[in-house]
Design an enzyme around this catalytic site. Structure first.
Site, short mmCIF file in Angstrom:
data_model
loop_
_atom_site.label_atom_id
_atom_site.label_comp_id
_atom_site.label_asym_id
_atom_site.label_seq_id
_atom_site.Cartn_x
_atom_site.Cartn_y
_atom_site.Cartn_z
CB SER A 1 3.04 -31.97 -42.33
OG SER A 1 4.26 -32.23 -42.01
CG ASP B 1 0.60 -32.41 -35.85
OD1 ASP B 1 0.10 -32.61 -34.92
OD2 ASP B 1 0.66 -33.70 -36.10
CG HIS C 1 2.52 -35.66 -38.55
ND1 HIS C 1 1.60 -34.61 -37.36
CD2 HIS C 1 2.91 -35.99 -39.61
CE1 HIS C 1 2.20 -33.71 -39.05
NE2 HIS C 1 2.52 -34.20 -39.86
#
Length: 473
Positions: A171, A194, A281
């Site tokens: 992230s 991601d 995610h």
């Protein structure tokens, strides 16, 4: 949590200023491209190192469950720890509202210890990540500079080569890794799990993770649908030398449970809530976790689009082979191409996520009848379930093929079992068979042929054994 992810994108959460400087880290401004742009409209400065309070938590094969703290202010803590200069060093960097002692971060180190001797450093910047999203996105700059500072200490004080450093960021942590890499010449590898979209997608390279940040950058995209209206948190932008889009990169299998079943999860309320809000995610780090222990279970295929991949247009692997998504992506011979490369694969909907892709082609025999044909593979390591190959008019001499993703590598294929049915009562009791079935594993170009002269009634298994040499011509 959902409110934090969406509403906090637009909250200010900090005082503005023109520029701030910190010892050993440099200066940070709120000028373009860091702020005042369409993508980053708010003029924010990153917090101070003291406020963020980044910690470096070292786990090694000698201390796999209890970390040792490495301090930027005291390089001697490195020499007094179990850090081994001869080993690779992998930093794991969490993202928004996460923390360095989260289970998945520590579990990633533990999985590594099963396959290698390594220095595993968990970067904990929770005080800088557990705030409004826009502020956390700006704090990335200071945390990235601190990671680069730690690497610089290793290089200068311990003659450690940056080529042996691997940064793994999820992230916002992926962009922390990018910032650190941009400050570290010769950094070996960055893996972006991601990388987050908001405030980063479409920005200049110095703001986000990009291929120039390390000698090798690989990226796993699992939540790449647009933030508005689909609440996709990850970026769809190509960000590495190799970009992997499992299951198309937007909607992961197993992430569409109802809210109650997702929140009341076997891993607890917190884990369940996280999975409900950001399941796609989070899949990126779950795939990476499992890839460590499955060195051949995440083969990914070069393809123009996921539609082409699902249409069986990207099989088998090309001559140079296919990379493995995750931990072993750096073993791929073609990893350092000049142009970004896009890869697709499918995964399971839950542990175990690993899959092995096969193509089955068959030549039908027997009567003409409407029905469906299924095939199961039997090999030295196990067997698959029955997979649908064809539905429609079963015509003698017709050839049909399909690809499927098995839950295991069956090993050396020893036999194939054929089954057909039409689920309609047929008083003539027709018989159907497969004169020849050809099987190919995705990573291999070799074809394995199985033959039979028999035909069977519906719902009766027909076993095909390896063809005699004359049968394969």
């Amino acid at each position: 949590m959902l409110t934090l992810w969406t509403v906090s994108l637009f909250l200010l959460g900090a005082a503005q200023g023109k520029e701030v400087c910190y010892d050993n880290l440099g200066c940070f401004s709120d000028a373009e491209p860091w702020a005042g742009t369409a993508i980053r409209p708010l003029k924010l400065l990153p917090w101070s190192p003291e406020k963020i309070n980044t910690r470096f938590l070292l786990y090694t094969n000698e201390n796999p469950t209890a970390f040792q703290t490495l301090q930027l202010s005291d390089p001697l803590t490195i020499g007094a720890s179990n850090f081994q200069v001869a080993r690779k060093t992998r930093f794991i960097i969490h993202g928004f509202i996460d923390k360095g002692e989260e289970n998945w971060v520590v579990d990633m180190c533990k999985n590594m210890f099963q396959v290698e001797e390594v220095n595993c450093i968990c970067v904990d910047w929770k005080k800088g990540s557990q705030t409004t999203y826009t502020q956390a996105a700006n704090n990335v700059r200071v945390v990235g500079a601190q990671v680069a500072q730690m690497i610089d200490i290793l290089v200068k004080n311990y003659s450690y080569s940056p080529s042996k450093v691997h940064l793994i960021g999820h992230s916002l942590g992926a962009h922390v890794a990018g910032e650190a890499g941009s400050r570290t010449p010769g950094l070996g590898r960055i893996t972006g799990l991601d990388p987050v979209e908001a405030n980063f997608e479409g920005t200049p390279e110095e703001v986000r993770l990009d291929p120039s940040d390390a000698d090798f950058v690989d990226v796993i995209h699992t939540d790449a649908a647009p933030l508005i209206p689909f609440l996709g948190f990850g970026t769809n932008q190509m960000s590495g030398h190799l970009d992997f889009f499992p299951n198309g990169g937007q909607s992961m299998p197993g992430c569409k449970k109802n809210a109650l079943s997702q929140i009341v999860d076997i891993d607890g309320i917190w884990s369940g809530t996280r999975d409900f809000v950001a399941c796609n995610h989070l899949r990126s780090y779950k795939y990476y976790l499992e890839s460590i222990l499955n060195p051949d279970g995440f083969a990914a295929y070069p393809c123009a689009s996921y539609k082409d991949f699902e249409s069986n247009k990207c099989f088998p692997c090309p001559d140079q082979g296919c990379p493995q998504m995750g931990h072993y992506a750096d073993k791929f011979a073609g990893k350092s191409g000049d142009e970004p490369q896009k890869f697709f694969l499918n995964t399971g909907e839950a542990k175990n996520f690993a899959r092995w892709r096969y193509r089955v082609s068959l030549i039908l025999s027997g009567r003409m009848v409407t029905g469906q044909v299924k095939v199961a593979l039997f090999g030295s390591k196990g067997n698959t379930r029955q997979y649908d190959i064809f539905r429609g008019i079963i015509k003698p001499g017709a050839t049909h093929s399909s690809e499927f993703d098995a839950k295991l590598d069956v090993g050396t294929i020893e036999k194939v079992k054929f089954l057909w049915n039409n689920q309609v009562i047929n008083p003539s009791f027709p018989k159907v068979g497969a004169a020849k079935i050809t099987v190919q594993k995705g990573e291999e170009r070799t074809e394995y042929n199985f033959c039979s002269e028999e035909t069977v009634r519906e719902d009766t298994l027909l076993t095909l054994l390896p063809c005699e040499t004359s049968d394969t011509v």
